[in-house]
Write an enzyme that holds these catalytic residues in place. Structure first.
Site, short mmCIF file in Angstrom:
data_model
loop_
_atom_site.label_atom_id
_atom_site.label_comp_id
_atom_site.label_asym_id
_atom_site.label_seq_id
_atom_site.Cartn_x
_atom_site.Cartn_y
_atom_site.Cartn_z
CE LYS A 153 -2.18 -1.88 3.46
NZ LYS A 153 -1.85 -3.29 3.29
CB ILE A 154 3.44 2.59 2.33
CG1 ILE A 154 2.45 2.62 3.50
CG2 ILE A 154 4.36 3.80 2.38
CD1 ILE A 154 3.07 2.49 4.88
CB THR A 228 9.00 5.92 5.89
OG1 THR A 228 8.66 5.22 4.69
CG2 THR A 228 9.54 7.30 5.57
CB SER A 229 9.79 0.37 6.16
OG SER A 229 8.69 -0.38 5.77
NE ARG A 230 7.55 -1.49 12.35
CZ ARG A 230 6.60 -0.60 12.06
NH1 ARG A 230 6.91 0.55 11.49
NH2 ARG A 230 5.33 -0.83 12.38
CG ASP A 254 9.43 8.48 10.25
OD1 ASP A 254 9.60 9.42 11.06
OD2 ASP A 254 8.35 7.87 10.14
CD GLU A 259 11.45 3.18 15.88
OE1 GLU A 259 11.97 3.48 14.79
OE2 GLU A 259 10.23 3.18 16.08
CG HIS A 291 8.01 5.17 13.91
ND1 HIS A 291 8.44 3.90 14.20
CD2 HIS A 291 7.01 5.01 13.01
CE1 HIS A 291 7.73 3.03 13.52
NE2 HIS A 291 6.86 3.68 12.78
CG PHE A 294 1.81 7.41 12.24
CD1 PHE A 294 3.08 7.42 12.76
CD2 PHE A 294 0.76 7.81 13.04
CE1 PHE A 294 3.31 7.83 14.08
CE2 PHE A 294 0.97 8.21 14.36
CZ PHE A 294 2.26 8.21 14.87
P1 NAI Z 1 1.85 -3.82 2.91
O1 NAI Z 1 1.67 -5.08 3.64
O2 NAI Z 1 0.72 -3.23 2.14
O3 NAI Z 1 3.09 -3.95 1.88
C1 NAI Z 1 4.30 -4.56 2.22
C2 NAI Z 1 4.90 -5.09 0.93
O4 NAI Z 1 6.20 -5.60 1.22
C3 NAI Z 1 4.08 -6.26 0.32
O5 NAI Z 1 3.81 -6.01 -1.03
C4 NAI Z 1 5.00 -7.45 0.50
O6 NAI Z 1 4.88 -8.42 -0.54
C5 NAI Z 1 6.37 -6.78 0.46
N1 NAI Z 1 7.44 -7.61 0.96
C6 NAI Z 1 7.37 -8.63 1.84
N2 NAI Z 1 8.60 -9.21 1.96
C7 NAI Z 1 9.43 -8.50 1.15
C8 NAI Z 1 10.81 -8.62 0.84
N3 NAI Z 1 11.57 -9.60 1.37
N4 NAI Z 1 11.34 -7.73 -0.02
C9 NAI Z 1 10.58 -6.77 -0.59
N5 NAI Z 1 9.26 -6.61 -0.34
C10 NAI Z 1 8.70 -7.48 0.53
O7 NAI Z 1 2.40 -2.79 3.99
P2 NAI Z 1 2.34 -1.20 3.94
O8 NAI Z 1 1.06 -0.72 4.53
O9 NAI Z 1 2.74 -0.73 2.60
O10 NAI Z 1 3.49 -0.84 5.01
C11 NAI Z 1 4.86 -1.10 4.73
C12 NAI Z 1 5.63 -0.90 6.01
O11 NAI Z 1 5.61 0.48 6.37
C13 NAI Z 1 5.04 -1.62 7.24
O12 NAI Z 1 5.51 -2.93 7.33
C14 NAI Z 1 5.51 -0.78 8.39
O13 NAI Z 1 6.71 -1.36 8.85
C15 NAI Z 1 5.81 0.58 7.77
N6 NAI Z 1 4.99 1.67 8.30
C16 NAI Z 1 5.60 2.79 8.79
C17 NAI Z 1 4.88 3.86 9.27
C18 NAI Z 1 5.53 5.12 9.77
O14 NAI Z 1 4.89 5.91 10.46
N7 NAI Z 1 6.79 5.39 9.45
C19 NAI Z 1 3.41 3.80 9.31
C20 NAI Z 1 2.87 2.59 8.71
C21 NAI Z 1 3.63 1.58 8.25
#
Ligand code: NAI
Length: 326
Positions: A153-154, A228-230, A254, A259, A291, A294
């Site tokens: 999604k992101i 911005t992920s983890r 982020d 953290e 962080h 969001f």
């Molecule tokens: P999502 O579940 O929609 O997308 C994650 C994507 O990563 C999926 O398409 C999946 O197939 C892919 N993926 C899984 N294993 C992988 C790998 N080994 N290599 C490459 N891609 C791989 O998740 P969404 O909503 O897009 O969120 C992504 C991340 O963003 C979350 O896991 C979370 O850690 C982080 N996040 C950070 C926020 C912030 O405030 N900075 C807020 C919300 C989420």
């Protein structure tokens, strides 16, 4: 439904308080983090509601079950902070899979623009009426390759933004999405050919330190990296080496692998014990935020709504569409 709400910040109350009234739920807002020594506060509650840095281990899950708590409501999409193996068949874990993917993607682009064009430094100078622009030379993003790791999604929101900058997008995801205007390539190719790299995959055993010394060695000189992920997706020692050698042109973070216990707190009058974090803040081309990708009104509202919908589904025996399964 009675919910013990840990790690409460002032903004949590904006939507949770009025919405909880609508659902007829009681929420006890607790400022303290969810931890082994604060679990006792959840006695008598049906669920605990926790935030991204509330690490929940097997022992804590056992304790929750013992005191009759039936669910862990996550105010986040990520669930790497909960021991899901321990939770299996013991307690329900419900998350907020999407709240505003755009909030995070827009923030990622903001970090990239800032560290490329040194906007954070320029702001400081002009505030002091120093109108000199030496040292702020950036680079155009237009027509260059952007690498997106994780096209969920992101990642997809980020792709739309990058396309708006007329960038050519290379992507890597083990589960490619059909119909996206990107070229799926191997990780190696993405590292080799991208002028900027944006991380949007979850933290798993496969993705831990996906950015490490070896991958940085493959990257283009002057590459921009935004996470911005983890935090655990990046090996911080390797990142610092890449910045020191100037292989990396700029970094927006982020999230940070250590953290927990630092982010979301005021450390301005305390001695920062984390050397890597302290080092990162010394680089002019690194922007570190706490962080907050969001953190938009839309996202906070959506988090409250989905969290309470999750509680409602649980209470009423409805399908748990947002259940995290081990
Ligand atoms: P999502 O579940 O929609 O997308 C994650 C994507 O990563 C999926 O398409 C999946 O197939 C892919 N993926 C899984 N294993 C992988 C790998 N080994 N290599 C490459 N891609 C791989 O998740 P969404 O909503 O897009 O969120 C992504 C991340 O963003 C979350 O896991 C979370 O850690 C982080 N996040 C950070 C926020 C912030 O405030 N900075 C807020 C919300 C989420």
């Amino acid at each position: 439904m009675k919910i013990a709400f840990y790690s409460t910040k002032p903004y949590d109350r904006i939507w949770f308080e009025p919405m909880a009234k609508e659902y007829g739920y009681t929420i006890e807002f607790i400022d303290l983090p969810f931890a082994e020594n604060t679990i006792f506060l959840a006695r008598g509650y049906d669920a605990v509601c926790i935030f991204v840095n509330d690490e929940t281990n097997a022992k804590m899950i056992e304790q929750l079950v013992e005191i009759g708590v039936k669910a862990i409501l996550l105010r986040s999409a990520g669930f790497n902070h909960v021991d899901m193996k321990a939770a299996k068949d013991q307690i329900k874990v419900l998350r907020v899979p999407a709240y505003s993917p755009d909030s995070v993607a827009e923030f990622a682009m903001g970090l990239l623009l800032a560290c490329n064009r040194m906007i954070h430094k320029a702001y400081g100078r002009t505030r002091d009426f120093n109108m000199n622009i030496n040292g702020f030379l950036g680079t155009d993003f237009c027509h260059k390759n952007a690498g997106v790791i994780g096209t969920g999604k992101i990642g997809q929101a980020m792709i739309r933004i990058l396309k708006g900058f007329s960038m050519n997008v290379l992507a890597f995801d083990p589960y490619p999405v059909k119909g996206l205007d990107v070229e799926y390539v191997s990780l190696e190719e993405l590292f080799e050919h991208s002028s900027l790299i944006s991380l949007h995959c979850p933290l798993t055993d496969d993705t831990k330190h996906i950015i490490n010394a070896e991958s940085i060695a493959k990257m283009k000189k002057g590459v921009y990296i935004v996470n911005t992920s983890r935090g655990g997706l990046i090996d911080t020692d390797a990142l610092i080496d890449g910045l020191l050698s100037q292989k990396i042109g700029g970094v927006g973070l982020d999230v940070y692998e250590e953290e927990e216990g630092i982010f979301y707190e005021d450390w301005s009058n305390r001695i920062m014990q984390d050397d890597n974090l302290a080092r990162l803040t010394t680089f002019p081309n690194v922007i570190l935020t706490s962080h907050m990708g969001f953190f938009t009104t839309e996202a906070i509202q959506a988090i409250a709504k989905t969290t309470l919908d999750n509680a409602y589904a649980l209470e009423n025996g409805l399908e748990l569409v947002n259940e995290v399964k081990a």
